[in-house]
Scaffold this motif. Structure first.
Motif, short mmCIF file in Angstrom:
data_model
loop_
_atom_site.label_atom_id
_atom_site.label_comp_id
_atom_site.label_asym_id
_atom_site.label_seq_id
_atom_site.Cartn_x
_atom_site.Cartn_y
_atom_site.Cartn_z
N THR D 249 0.80 -1.21 0.00
CA THR D 249 0.00 0.00 0.00
C THR D 249 0.85 1.28 0.00
O THR D 249 0.66 2.16 -0.84
N SER D 250 1.78 1.38 0.92
CA SER D 250 2.52 2.63 1.04
C SER D 250 3.64 2.75 0.03
O SER D 250 3.90 3.82 -0.51
N ARG D 251 4.32 1.64 -0.23
CA ARG D 251 5.53 1.71 -1.06
C ARG D 251 5.22 1.42 -2.53
O ARG D 251 6.08 1.56 -3.37
N CYS D 252 3.99 1.01 -2.80
CA CYS D 252 3.52 0.75 -4.17
C CYS D 252 4.30 -0.39 -4.81
O CYS D 252 3.89 -1.53 -4.73
N ILE D 253 5.45 -0.10 -5.45
CA ILE D 253 6.23 -1.13 -6.14
C ILE D 253 7.68 -0.98 -5.73
O ILE D 253 8.26 0.09 -5.88
N VAL D 254 8.26 -2.06 -5.20
CA VAL D 254 9.66 -2.01 -4.77
C VAL D 254 10.43 -3.11 -5.50
O VAL D 254 10.09 -4.28 -5.38
N PRO D 255 11.45 -2.72 -6.29
CA PRO D 255 12.23 -3.77 -6.96
C PRO D 255 13.00 -4.62 -5.95
O PRO D 255 13.44 -4.10 -4.92
N VAL D 256 13.12 -5.91 -6.24
CA VAL D 256 13.93 -6.80 -5.40
C VAL D 256 15.18 -7.14 -6.20
O VAL D 256 15.09 -7.53 -7.37
N THR D 257 16.33 -6.98 -5.58
CA THR D 257 17.56 -7.25 -6.33
C THR D 257 18.45 -8.31 -5.68
O THR D 257 19.45 -8.70 -6.26
N ARG D 258 18.07 -8.77 -4.50
CA ARG D 258 18.84 -9.85 -3.87
C ARG D 258 17.92 -10.80 -3.12
O ARG D 258 16.97 -10.37 -2.48
N VAL D 259 18.25 -12.07 -3.20
CA VAL D 259 17.51 -13.13 -2.51
C VAL D 259 18.51 -13.94 -1.70
O VAL D 259 19.41 -14.56 -2.30
N ASN D 260 18.40 -13.93 -0.42
CA ASN D 260 19.37 -14.66 0.43
C ASN D 260 20.80 -14.35 -0.01
O ASN D 260 21.63 -15.26 -0.10
N GLY D 261 21.05 -13.10 -0.30
CA GLY D 261 22.41 -12.69 -0.66
C GLY D 261 22.78 -12.92 -2.11
O GLY D 261 23.82 -12.44 -2.56
N ILE D 262 21.95 -13.63 -2.85
CA ILE D 262 22.26 -13.90 -4.26
C ILE D 262 21.65 -12.78 -5.11
O ILE D 262 20.45 -12.52 -5.01
N PRO D 263 22.45 -12.13 -5.95
CA PRO D 263 21.88 -11.07 -6.78
C PRO D 263 20.89 -11.66 -7.78
O PRO D 263 21.13 -12.73 -8.34
N LEU D 264 19.82 -10.96 -7.98
CA LEU D 264 18.84 -11.36 -8.99
C LEU D 264 19.25 -10.75 -10.32
O LEU D 264 19.46 -9.53 -10.40
N GLY D 265 19.34 -11.57 -11.35
CA GLY D 265 19.79 -11.05 -12.64
C GLY D 265 21.12 -10.36 -12.45
O GLY D 265 22.05 -10.94 -11.88
N ASP D 266 21.24 -9.10 -12.90
CA ASP D 266 22.51 -8.39 -12.73
C ASP D 266 22.56 -7.60 -11.43
O ASP D 266 23.45 -6.79 -11.23
N GLY D 267 21.58 -7.82 -10.56
CA GLY D 267 21.64 -7.19 -9.25
C GLY D 267 21.11 -5.77 -9.21
O GLY D 267 21.25 -5.09 -8.18
N THR D 268 20.52 -5.33 -10.30
CA THR D 268 19.91 -3.99 -10.30
C THR D 268 18.44 -4.12 -10.72
O THR D 268 18.07 -5.12 -11.33
N PRO D 269 17.62 -3.12 -10.40
CA PRO D 269 16.22 -3.16 -10.80
C PRO D 269 16.11 -3.36 -12.31
O PRO D 269 16.84 -2.74 -13.08
#
Lengths: 303, 303, 303, 303, 303, 303
Positions: D249-269
């Motif tokens: 609700t408040s933050r609307c959309i927040v990119p996730v760039t790390r999962v358990n310390g592992i970067p997602l894709g190239d680690g940027t939104p």
């Protein structure tokens, strides 16, 4: 006074004399499968679908089929024909097929076919007032022991669940949850549906008996243009549904108006269940609600 | 030729005529509970314990008791007395008590008592060779649906488990696991034990039928000075046990020598099971092994 | 008319003015832990045990302790002393300790202490008639989400379970089962016990709140020579138990005489629960049954 | 200095004086439900959807609605109007609705409404750097205890999960798994999404709070032509996703760039989250990213 | 006689000399991931998809990639080219990629690539007779321990499951169930499919290895106009399916004709599997059935 | 410089040349079992117990024993004797036994024996500071897939759990929970203990590797008069324990001083672990703490 006939392993005779040995494994151990088919105006409805499901149950339980499906079909039609004259004007039959493992060591299955008048009086008011479903602490049978898609005669879990629900309301159905907490079926013997935003939603068909009337409902829903889907649903969804209803062979469609004592919507049968009922009646030419209610009136006349 | 008598709801007559209605809920839905008591030299063994368990099953399933426990006891003793003369010299009876919900709506339960000769020939060789237990993919019934401590006539899960085990070995027992993977019982109808460092270990009594012969074993173990404990055990423990055995009403003690095809220890019945068997025989005055084996010899004589 | 005092973060004043901010995380999110200690003749009973458990709850939830245990003890004793004069002759206090996370971002926990007269009238008849326990479909909280040994203020699962049980009987306790179907606790707030062959059996302490009165019962059982054990028990065991009872801080010992509508034993409080009650009274010098019943009489006098 | 007003059971006054009794069952036991609605440029966004969900929560928990939905709507709009003048140029409110069971025995629920400025500074950097999600050992609340679709004030499971995740990274969200190991929600308070081959995939809506912003995302996804589906997803899917993001609700959309310390894709939104953000801003006329970032700049100016 | 070459960490040499250190963590602890790609007429089939999956496995297990995907691709193509001349006319290679954690503490992963002729003789008859699948008591690996979507070298659960199935039939595949009783995969190494009313149904891709040949089947199904869906299926569905089959890298499509000893349909490969096989052959230009059968004939010639 | 020798299938040679084929099923599929035995002052400690457990693992996995237990014992003793001269004054060996299925189709298992110096430096500080245990979201292996009592070389679940724990603290052990949330083991390779009111409590031995050092601890506990019991314990119990510690072959006894970042007791090794350590040293004549610490000092000397 003439008596209905029943079929037991080739014997056809008055049902009061129809019996099986105390050594039948169906009696001793619940080693059996069954179906219940209803008549509409005395005619068997969806007999082939019921027999197909019976043979699926036989296959999984490795119980031998007593005869070919065609032969059992012929036996059934014949028996219903013979009993038809005993059917009252507003009555119909629930026709039972029971196949068990027979006498231990005999290698010969037992097959029983019979016709019982549907006890309309016991549930007629539910078409008007709606039914009450109650979630017992007893859970649905699980595929890891006995797949709930199997229609076996080992049904004591159903009795245990119903007994709990009846503590809340003697007329209640037991809305059993599976081991993960999903809503499954309404015991005795009904599939469960909710209406969510105009869509008919039924629990996934993995943890429920795959109802033949449930399939009929899908056809009827198409008639009225209501989308149908299967989904895991929980009590939260039921309590917040616009409507809910049951489907089953004898009772066809039963509106649900209370869940664990909480009224659904405004606590009366909703527009979708009425529309489906109307469409069902048009499709199959029997007003099952009037048929049931006529038995109440009859009752009223006598008092 | 004289025939054994059976008891059905007050009627006593030849068992070939003993029957129940096709409308009995025990037949239709497995709504029933039962016990099997054996005789030793024609005398009922631990009848009171069996009847007590029968009444515990009735209480939980809310099936009405057809008569008081004392009355059922009297009926049983009487029936066995009448049938005793038909018992061969090396024979004994398995006495069945079956109580069902009776005819729907009647409110009167069905009670059946009968005497069947124990089929020694079918299992006698297991005392010498040991039994084979096989773990099926089907799991033990769970307390969330039907408590496995309930001895109901809804037993098709047992049939499904046995059928899987028999694919491996037609003589195998099905050693079912519970939903957490713990070893439970050996179908049909036996409690399971392992010997671990001289201690008799049996699965915890929550997920198994609480065997009356299992209680007898505890007494016998005390006689021979073997400690007994209940524990969650898994297949790993069974495969690495020094010995394993089954306990059950008719077969008393059966050594287990193979688990999923893997020989236990050296693959022959071990010293503990022999010692327990010997002590059992001394305690209760019947050499059940010789009794069973005599039926094989008889068979051999005839061929 | 003088009013009881309550303690809120150092402030002591009339309880009607005792309040917390709407922004307290205890109010907004159930981020809090608590204890309830009762008085006996106005004296705090087992306060140290209750405070020790409070600090265990704080440790696991990482809520900061607002002060040392000794300080909180002093605050409590002081508050009870101040309120004692307002206690009627047959009354006692339930003293509440509540510690929450306080205002978000403040880093300062909220601590509340108060004294409420035990509402004897609401449960006094249960000492005579026994209580009714009903198993709801809602399951016990699980250690994988929130350990049931934690006494937190996030208790809505308890409300949901109680509401289901009350559909059967407005006076019923909810006897919750865990995810494996084992009997746990009786909501609101009681440990559960059965008597099995003279032994007191209580569910294992992993899936229940570890009751301080439960520990007291162990002491009392030793007094009367009754063995005590912990075991996984299921509904089957409860229904077939000789007796059952509840233990809890305010009500001490409450006989259970019905389970899901089934009478336990002869449906009246049994000899063991009477013996334990008697021993409790002798040990701690307060006849809690008479104390409760006196409130009924008082009621009767006024009508 | 003027103070924001809050509403408590009809009283409207400065929030520093807004309080509830220590005896409120919301405070004592977490017997309450709530909603948080945000404003956009000071206007309430999707208030009706939030209130509808609030009333669904009330229905399931059987807490009484304090007033009609229309009345609560009016109270809310009025309160926001009164507080609007205290809102900074780059600020917006998170408006809280809390309904609890009120004082025990009173039968009158407590209702609280308040306005809190959204703490943009605490999360603004996540729009640039992306968020880190960590899977704690604590599991998601289960429908068998408290349905996670219920927005209750009993939320300590959330605290326990967050505390574990913050051991890895003080800024991390707790990505909780359900009892079967499926990914559910990101605590505190966000739905979770992955992008898999251009499709937006969100966990099935049975084990999660059904987010209103999640529904908004579905609308926004349609705008940008991205297909949306619900599926059971596991950590494997998250780690191998092209992108992931949170909705709330408040933050609307927040990119996730790390999962358990592992970067997602190239680690940027990634491009999809940027496209969705852009579309969201266009649809609703508020650049929530700029709004949040402005608070960082302001911070920078002051140092 | 010339020998096939293998690749080990940059070394390329005769496979009989290809070895890894006893201290390799792949050997000591199963810390490794792998892929198997087959050749068609000596050409690598779907190599890119296999390598992509290999790198997904590496990502989740945090094993370091030994080189870029492009480099590994080049190594592989080169190795196959070198070994091609050793391929018989009816042969093809199963090309293995294995990446392990390497020597403890070294920080350098081990990478192995090799070519093994597909052992057609061992499974050729299954194209004619159909395969037998058997459900073991051992369950599928679970995402809460090791996601079954990970293709790791820790596969002993597969061995345990296969050993059980082979007790029933030495040629049987182990059709493992997950912890909820759903059908998953057929060990060793095959995805499982049923045909239900003309639709190809495969278990949901959460609890299975996401087979690359399974994706190929989806393409082939489109060619023949057969709808494809994923669903939770249970043994009941398999036993009552019209047809069933396996898909896997080396064997492509294998008809299933028996389930736990029960014949599927008429017990012979059905029309759908024949149609899919035909379409596969047309799409990819290799008649894998003839290829396999030629090895039997060769065998026959030699005897 | 002389090199340690290793044993591989009858070959004995320098460990740098000790290798196995890339086609070994231990390498390809983790089809293997193993043991690690340590030396005390160069003498093998509890070798027979380790070998007995190895053969139990072989039995359950149906891997063939490569030779008799006596032969493997002789091989081991011989190898250690040959390598002893390479052991530094404060060193000891961890002796590995690895048995795999060998080359596919060969029917001959692979057996490897080797000696590795225990890396004291890596864990010496834990004797002084205590270890940190962290609960990962990954769960313990389950008996329904691979019994955790089996010491197989398929251990990637351990790697996944450790990687999560190390996100919190690179020195942390992963304290895995089973599927029901009970505490199991501390990866890598340690049994877990808490001290509760002076009693040593260890998780039940069903869901853990049955540690041989764990058995040693039971002996040592008897020496110091500390009672020992097995129980299901949860995180709540660990966080509130007076002390906790690990037991394992190489490290013997390691105090635990933090759980998920929460200090245990006062955050330093407690009196019981010190007493047990002292008793262990007295019993077995090696001060394993001093041995480990000497390696730190050596390190310090060099810097």
């Amino acid at each position: 006074m003439p008596e209905r006939l029943a079929y037991v392993n080739g014997w056809v005779g008055p049902e009061s004399q129809a019996s099986i040995s105390i050594y039948d494994r169906g009696f001793l151990s619940g080693y059996g499968v069954f179906e219940r088919t209803r008549t509409l105006h005395g005619e068997l409805f969806r007999l082939d679908e019921h027999l197909a499901r019976l043979y699926r149950s036989l296959r999984v339980t490795r119980l031998e089929a007593p005869m070919s499906r065609a032969e059992l079909r012929a036996v059934t039609i014949d028996l219903v024909a013979q009993n038809r004259k005993l059917l009252g004007p507003d009555d119909d039959y629930s026709v039972g097929h029971y196949v068990t493992r027979g006498l231990e060591g005999s290698g010969r299955p037992t097959v029983v076919v019979f016709c019982q008048p549907i006890p309309f009086k016991t549930f007629a008011r539910q078409y008007i007032d709606g039914a009450h479903v109650v979630t017992p602490s007893t859970r649905q049978m699980d595929t890891q022991m006995v797949d709930p898609k199997l229609k076996t005669t080992s049904r004591i879990h159903q009795l245990l669940a119903e007994q709990e629900a009846k503590l809340v309301d003697p007329q209640a159905y037991a809305l059993v949850l599976d081991l993960a907490g999903n809503v499954c079926e309404a015991f005795p013997g009904h599939n469960f549906w909710i209406v969510d935003g105009g869509t008919l939603v039924s629990p996934k068909n993995q943890t429920i008996l795959r109802g033949i009337t449930r399939d009929v409902l899908v056809e009827v829903a198409q008639k009225v243009g209501a989308p149908v889907k299967e989904a895991d649903i929980q009590l939260y969804d039921v309590i917040n549904a616009q409507e809910a209803f049951l489907s089953g062979t004898s009772r066809c469609i039963v509106p649900v108006t209370r869940v664990n004592g909480i009224p659904l919507g405004d606590g009366t049968p909703g527009p979708m269940v009425k529309q489906l009922t109307k469409a069902w009646v048009e499709c199959f030419g029997l007003d099952f609600v009037q048929q049931a209610l006529s038995h109440l009136q009859e009752d009223a006349r006598h008092t």
